[in-house]
Design a protein around this motif. Structure first.
Motif, PDB file in Angstrom:
ATOM      1  N   GLN A  39       0.811  -1.215   0.000  1.00  0.00           N
ATOM      2  CA  GLN A  39       0.000   0.000   0.000  1.00  0.00           C
ATOM      3  C   GLN A  39       0.848   1.270   0.000  1.00  0.00           C
ATOM      4  O   GLN A  39       0.338   2.353  -0.258  1.00  0.00           O
ATOM      5  CB  GLN A  39      -0.945   0.001   1.217  1.00  0.00           C
ATOM      6  N   GLY A  40       2.122   1.129   0.318  1.00  0.00           N
ATOM      7  CA  GLY A  40       2.995   2.299   0.340  1.00  0.00           C
ATOM      8  C   GLY A  40       2.720   3.117   1.584  1.00  0.00           C
ATOM      9  O   GLY A  40       1.596   3.535   1.816  1.00  0.00           O
ATOM     10  N   GLY A  41       3.732   3.382   2.414  1.00  0.00           N
ATOM     11  CA  GLY A  41       3.499   4.168   3.625  1.00  0.00           C
ATOM     12  C   GLY A  41       2.957   3.260   4.699  1.00  0.00           C
ATOM     13  O   GLY A  41       2.098   2.427   4.446  1.00  0.00           O
ATOM     14  N   SER A  42       3.468   3.382   5.923  1.00  0.00           N
ATOM     15  CA  SER A  42       3.082   2.434   6.953  1.00  0.00           C
ATOM     16  C   SER A  42       1.953   2.984   7.803  1.00  0.00           C
ATOM     17  O   SER A  42       1.542   4.127   7.679  1.00  0.00           O
ATOM     18  CB  SER A  42       4.273   2.128   7.855  1.00  0.00           C
ATOM     19  N   ARG A  43       1.457   2.154   8.674  1.00  0.00           N
ATOM     20  CA  ARG A  43       0.434   2.565   9.629  1.00  0.00           C
ATOM     21  C   ARG A  43       1.088   2.830  10.984  1.00  0.00           C
ATOM     22  O   ARG A  43       0.442   2.738  12.012  1.00  0.00           O
ATOM     23  CB  ARG A  43      -0.648   1.479   9.755  1.00  0.00           C
ATOM     24  N   PHE A  44       2.405   3.124  10.968  1.00  0.00           N
ATOM     25  CA  PHE A  44       3.110   3.451  12.207  1.00  0.00           C
ATOM     26  C   PHE A  44       3.126   4.955  12.446  1.00  0.00           C
ATOM     27  O   PHE A  44       3.303   5.734  11.514  1.00  0.00           O
ATOM     28  CB  PHE A  44       4.575   3.021  12.135  1.00  0.00           C
ATOM     29  N   ILE A  45       2.991   5.316  13.705  1.00  0.00           N
ATOM     30  CA  ILE A  45       3.333   6.668  14.138  1.00  0.00           C
ATOM     31  C   ILE A  45       4.435   6.504  15.176  1.00  0.00           C
ATOM     32  O   ILE A  45       4.304   5.690  16.093  1.00  0.00           O
ATOM     33  CB  ILE A  45       2.117   7.385  14.758  1.00  0.00           C
ATOM     34  N   GLY A  46       5.520   7.234  15.027  1.00  0.00           N
ATOM     35  CA  GLY A  46       6.593   7.171  16.008  1.00  0.00           C
ATOM     36  C   GLY A  46       6.315   8.106  17.172  1.00  0.00           C
ATOM     37  O   GLY A  46       5.766   9.187  16.980  1.00  0.00           O
ATOM     38  N   LEU A  47       6.676   7.677  18.372  1.00  0.00           N
ATOM     39  CA  LEU A  47       6.583   8.581  19.521  1.00  0.00           C
ATOM     40  C   LEU A  47       7.913   8.542  20.264  1.00  0.00           C
ATOM     41  O   LEU A  47       8.310   7.490  20.782  1.00  0.00           O
ATOM     42  CB  LEU A  47       5.427   8.205  20.449  1.00  0.00           C
ATOM     43  N   VAL A  48       8.600   9.673  20.284  1.00  0.00           N
ATOM     44  CA  VAL A  48       9.870   9.783  20.989  1.00  0.00           C
ATOM     45  C   VAL A  48       9.593  10.416  22.341  1.00  0.00           C
ATOM     46  O   VAL A  48       8.976  11.485  22.407  1.00  0.00           O
ATOM     47  CB  VAL A  48      10.860  10.670  20.207  1.00  0.00           C
TER      48      VAL A  48
ATOM     49  N   GLU B 234      18.695   9.370  20.850  1.00  0.00           N
ATOM     50  CA  GLU B 234      17.596  10.057  20.156  1.00  0.00           C
ATOM     51  C   GLU B 234      17.742   9.968  18.650  1.00  0.00           C
ATOM     52  O   GLU B 234      16.793   9.639  17.931  1.00  0.00           O
ATOM     53  CB  GLU B 234      17.570  11.512  20.599  1.00  0.00           C
ATOM     54  N   LYS B 235      18.944  10.242  18.170  1.00  0.00           N
ATOM     55  CA  LYS B 235      19.163  10.192  16.723  1.00  0.00           C
ATOM     56  C   LYS B 235      18.969   8.766  16.205  1.00  0.00           C
ATOM     57  O   LYS B 235      18.366   8.548  15.150  1.00  0.00           O
ATOM     58  CB  LYS B 235      20.583  10.681  16.402  1.00  0.00           C
ATOM     59  N   ASP B 236      19.445   7.814  16.975  1.00  0.00           N
ATOM     60  CA  ASP B 236      19.288   6.406  16.583  1.00  0.00           C
ATOM     61  C   ASP B 236      17.818   5.997  16.501  1.00  0.00           C
ATOM     62  O   ASP B 236      17.402   5.337  15.554  1.00  0.00           O
ATOM     63  CB  ASP B 236      19.983   5.486  17.600  1.00  0.00           C
ATOM     64  N   VAL B 237      17.047   6.382  17.513  1.00  0.00           N
ATOM     65  CA  VAL B 237      15.653   5.919  17.516  1.00  0.00           C
ATOM     66  C   VAL B 237      14.867   6.595  16.396  1.00  0.00           C
ATOM     67  O   VAL B 237      13.994   5.974  15.785  1.00  0.00           O
ATOM     68  CB  VAL B 237      14.942   6.118  18.885  1.00  0.00           C
ATOM     69  N   ILE B 238      15.190   7.840  16.121  1.00  0.00           N
ATOM     70  CA  ILE B 238      14.462   8.514  15.030  1.00  0.00           C
ATOM     71  C   ILE B 238      14.842   7.889  13.689  1.00  0.00           C
ATOM     72  O   ILE B 238      13.983   7.657  12.825  1.00  0.00           O
ATOM     73  CB  ILE B 238      14.721  10.036  15.063  1.00  0.00           C
ATOM     74  N   ALA B 239      16.123   7.566  13.514  1.00  0.00           N
ATOM     75  CA  ALA B 239      16.543   6.888  12.283  1.00  0.00           C
ATOM     76  C   ALA B 239      15.823   5.549  12.138  1.00  0.00           C
ATOM     77  O   ALA B 239      15.373   5.182  11.043  1.00  0.00           O
ATOM     78  CB  ALA B 239      18.060   6.680  12.291  1.00  0.00           C
ATOM     79  N   MET B 240      15.686   4.841  13.244  1.00  0.00           N
ATOM     80  CA  MET B 240      14.959   3.569  13.227  1.00  0.00           C
ATOM     81  C   MET B 240      13.524   3.787  12.769  1.00  0.00           C
ATOM     82  O   MET B 240      12.983   3.052  11.940  1.00  0.00           O
ATOM     83  CB  MET B 240      15.015   2.956  14.625  1.00  0.00           C
ATOM     84  N   MET B 241      12.911   4.830  13.305  1.00  0.00           N
ATOM     85  CA  MET B 241      11.510   5.106  12.924  1.00  0.00           C
ATOM     86  C   MET B 241      11.411   5.445  11.433  1.00  0.00           C
ATOM     87  O   MET B 241      10.472   5.009  10.758  1.00  0.00           O
ATOM     88  CB  MET B 241      10.962   6.267  13.765  1.00  0.00           C
ATOM     89  N   LEU B 242      12.369   6.203  10.933  1.00  0.00           N
ATOM     90  CA  LEU B 242      12.353   6.555   9.505  1.00  0.00           C
ATOM     91  C   LEU B 242      12.522   5.301   8.653  1.00  0.00           C
ATOM     92  O   LEU B 242      11.868   5.155   7.613  1.00  0.00           O
ATOM     93  CB  LEU B 242      13.451   7.580   9.200  1.00  0.00           C
ATOM     94  N   GLU B 243      13.381   4.398   9.089  1.00  0.00           N
ATOM     95  CA  GLU B 243      13.545   3.136   8.350  1.00  0.00           C
ATOM     96  C   GLU B 243      12.238   2.363   8.282  1.00  0.00           C
ATOM     97  O   GLU B 243      11.978   1.648   7.319  1.00  0.00           O
ATOM     98  CB  GLU B 243      14.598   2.251   9.032  1.00  0.00           C
ATOM     99  N   HIS B 244      11.443   2.500   9.310  1.00  0.00           N
ATOM    100  CA  HIS B 244      10.146   1.816   9.319  1.00  0.00           C
ATOM    101  C   HIS B 244       9.071   2.655   8.658  1.00  0.00           C
ATOM    102  O   HIS B 244       7.898   2.354   8.759  1.00  0.00           O
ATOM    103  CB  HIS B 244       9.748   1.430  10.744  1.00  0.00           C
TER     104      HIS B 244
END
Lengths: 325, 325
Positions: A55-64, A104-114
Motif C-alpha cells: 500500500q505504500g506508507g506504513s500505519r506506524f506513528i513514532g513517539l519519541v 535520540e538520533k538512533d531511535v528517530i533513524a529507526m523510525m524513519l527506516e520503518h
C-alpha cells in the motif's frame, strides 16, 4: 491466503480484496461472507508488513519520549497517543531516549527506516527545544514542547489558564492574601503560571504584591524551605508551582504548627499520581493534561485537528480535594 | 538502491549484499567501499520493512505493559528492555493496555501481524497471571509476573531476598524489636517479603513475634493508619511493605511526636521515584529492579540467558538514606 481462497471457493485476488477492504472492488455479499467465515475459521492473519509495502506508507506513528523511566508523565502522553492512534488505524512505535542525544538520533533513524507516517516528539515537561535536524525527514508534531521559530506544529499545556484556574480556586474560597511559590527554573510554566496568577488577582480586584511571589526548587525540598517565609508573610493561602513543592510545604508548615487548610489553604499543580491524592489532607491541584496532549498530538499529525499559527493549547483543569477548605 | 549502484559503478545486487551485510557474498573491498561511500553521499536509507520481508522474521520485540500511565514502574521496564533489545539489533514495539483485556488482545494481535520475534508480557506489580491464549502464537517471556503452571519463562524480583535485605539493614543498626507493616493484598510480595523478614530475624537470633507483623493497605493511608499500633508495640524499627506506606507512617509518627530515626527507624521497599529520596528524612529502602527485569526479559527471550526451571529471580538491592540512623 491460498487456504482461505480454497475454503471459501473464491480466487486469491478476491480474498485479498476482502481482507484489505479495497475500495472499488466489486465483490458479492455472499463471496465476502464466505471469505470472512474462512478467515475466522482458519485463523488467517494478514501480514501487516507485506500490506504496508503493497500500500505504500506504513500505519506506524513514532513517539519519541525523553523520560518514561522517571515520571508517569511520559506514560500518560503515550497512553493518550496510543488510544487516539488506534482509533484511526495506526500503531505507535514508542522509543525512550532518557534525554540522550545519540540514542535520540538512533531511535528517530529507526523510525524513519520503518517509514513511519510521522513522529510525535515529546518532552516530560513543557519547554522550548532545538528540533533535531533528522526530524526534517518526516512530518513531526512537538508534544509538551515547542521550537523558537515555530516551524513545527506543537501541542502544549495552557500554563497561563492553569495558573489563573489555581488562583481562582483560592479566591473563590474567600482568600485575598495569596502567595505563589514559583519555580527557579526558567520555563513557560514559570512565566505563564505567574501571568495566570496575576490575571486572576486582577480580575478579582486584588492588588498584585511582588513580595508574595517566592521562588523554590521545584521539588519537595524547595517547598519545605519556603515554609518559614510563607508563615512570615501572613498569607492565608498558597499556590504552589507543583505538587512536589506542596508536599514539602506541608512538612514545613506542620513543623510550625500551621494547619492545612484551617490556617493556610494550599493548591498545587500537576495532579501527580502517587502524591496529590495521598497527602494529608489530600491536595487540591490543577491537572497537567498529558493524556490529552498525546491524543491531540496524534490528531494534529493526522490532519484531523488543524495546526494553528502558534502552539495548540490544551486546558489544565482543576482537581479539588481537601487542602483549600 | 539503483542510484547507489549507479554512483558506485556496481550492480544493484552488490549494493543489496553490502547494505544487508549478507554472509557468504564475495565482494571486493574496493567495491564495498564505493558502495558505502555512495550510501553516505546519497543518504540512502534501507527500507526496514522490505528487509524484514526478504530475510523472514522481523527485528521487532513486542512489549505489553499494563500501567504505563499510572506509575513509573512500567517505564523502567521499558527502558531496560529497550536498551537490551537495541544492543542486539532489535527494536521494541511497546503497547499499553491499562489492564483492559480487549485492548490487550488487540495489541498482541497487532504485534503478531508485525511478525515480532517474541513478546515480553509485563505487569506493573509482581503477580500471578492467567496467560492470554493468543500468546501461544509466539515466543513469550513474562516480566514481573508468572503463570501458575510455569509453562512460560518468567523474570521476577526476588521478594524474599528483598525482605531479608530490608530487615538486615535494621538489624545491622542494632535494632531487635522490628515491626513489619505488610500489605493486605495477597501477592508474592506479601508472602515472600514476610519470609525474608523471618529469615533475617532467625539468622540474627531474634525470635519471630507474630504480634509485630501488622497489615495495611499498600499506600500512604495504610501507613498512616498503622502509626498508632506501631507506637503501642514498643518497636524501635519498622520495615514497611512499600515506600508509600512509609510515607503515610511518617505523617502518623510525626503527629505523635515520634522522631525518625531517633525514636523509630524506618525502611521502605520500591525506591519509588518522586517519593523515597524526598521524604523528611530521606527514606532508606530496597529497590525494585524494574530496569533489570526488562533487560533480563529480553535476554531470556533471545536465548542469551537460559530460561530456568522456575522464574528467574532478579535481586532487590538496598538503597540507604537517612531514615535508619
Amino acid at each position: 491466503m491460498r487456504d482461505v481462497a480454497k475454503a471459501a471457493g473464491v480466487s486469491v485476488a478476491t480474498v485479498s480484496h476482502v481482507v484489505n477492504d479495497k475500495p472499488g472492488a466489486r465483490i458479492g455479499d455472499d463471496a465476502r461472507r464466505r471469505v470472512q467465515d474462512a478467515v475466522l475459521e482458519l485463523g488467517y492473519r494478514p501480514n501487516a508488513l507485506a500490506k504496508t509495502l503493497s500500500q505504500g506508507g506504513s500505519r506506524f506513528i513514532g513517539l519519541v519520549a525523553d523520560a518514561i523511566a522517571t515520571t508517569p508523565f511520559a506514560g500518560q502522553i503515550i497512553h493518550g497517543a496510543q488510544d487516539e492512534a488506534w482509533k484511526h488505524g495506526y500503531v505507535l512505535l514508542v522509543a525512550n531516549t532518557e534525554g540522550d542525544p545519540v540514542v535520540e538520533k538512533d531511535v528517530i533513524a529507526m523510525m524513519l527506516e520503518h517509514q513511519v507516517h510521522g513522529i510525535l516528539y515529546s518532552t516530560w515537561y513543557h519547554r522550548e527545544i532545538v528540533v533535531p535536524e533528522i526530524l526534517q525527514q518526516t512530518d513531526t508534531v512537538l508534544v509538551d514542547c515547542f521550537s523558537a521559530d515555530g516551524a513545527l506544529p506543537a501541542v502544549v499545556p495552557d500554563e497561563r489558564q492553569g495558573g489563573r484556574t489555581a488562583t481562582e480556586q483560592l479566591l473563590a474560597a474567600g482568600h485575598r492574601r495569596i502567595a505563589f511559590i514559583n519555580t527557579t527554573t526558567p520555563s513557560p510554566a514559570r512565566s505563564d503560571r505567574l501571568a495566570g496568577y496575576r490575571d486572576a488577582l486582577e480580575a478579582a480586584g486584588v492588588e498584585f504584591d511582588t513580595r508574595l511571589v517566592l521562588e523554590a526548587e521545584p521539588q519537595q525540598e524547595g517547598g519545605y524551605a519556603a515554609a518559614e517565609a510563607i508563615v512570615a508573610s501572613g498569607v492565608t493561602a498558597v499556590f504552589c508551582h507543583n505538587d512536589r513543592v506542596a508536599m514539602g510545604l506541608y512538612d514545613g508548615l506542620r513543623e510550625r504548627g500551621v494547619r492545612i487548610p484551617a490556617d493556610i489553604a494550599v493548591i498545587g499543580f500537576d495532579n501527580q499520581d502517587v502524591i496529590a491524592a495521598h497527602l494529608r489532607p489530600p491536595l487540591s491541584t490543577v491537572a497537567l493534561p498529558h493524556y490529552e496532549l498525546g491524543a491531540a498530538g496524534v490528531r494534529v499529525l493526522l490532519g484531523i485537528d488543524p495546526a494553528g499559527e502558534g502552539p495548540t493549547l490544551v486546558a489544565c483543569p482543576p482537581v479539588l480535594r481537601a487542602s483549600i477548605g
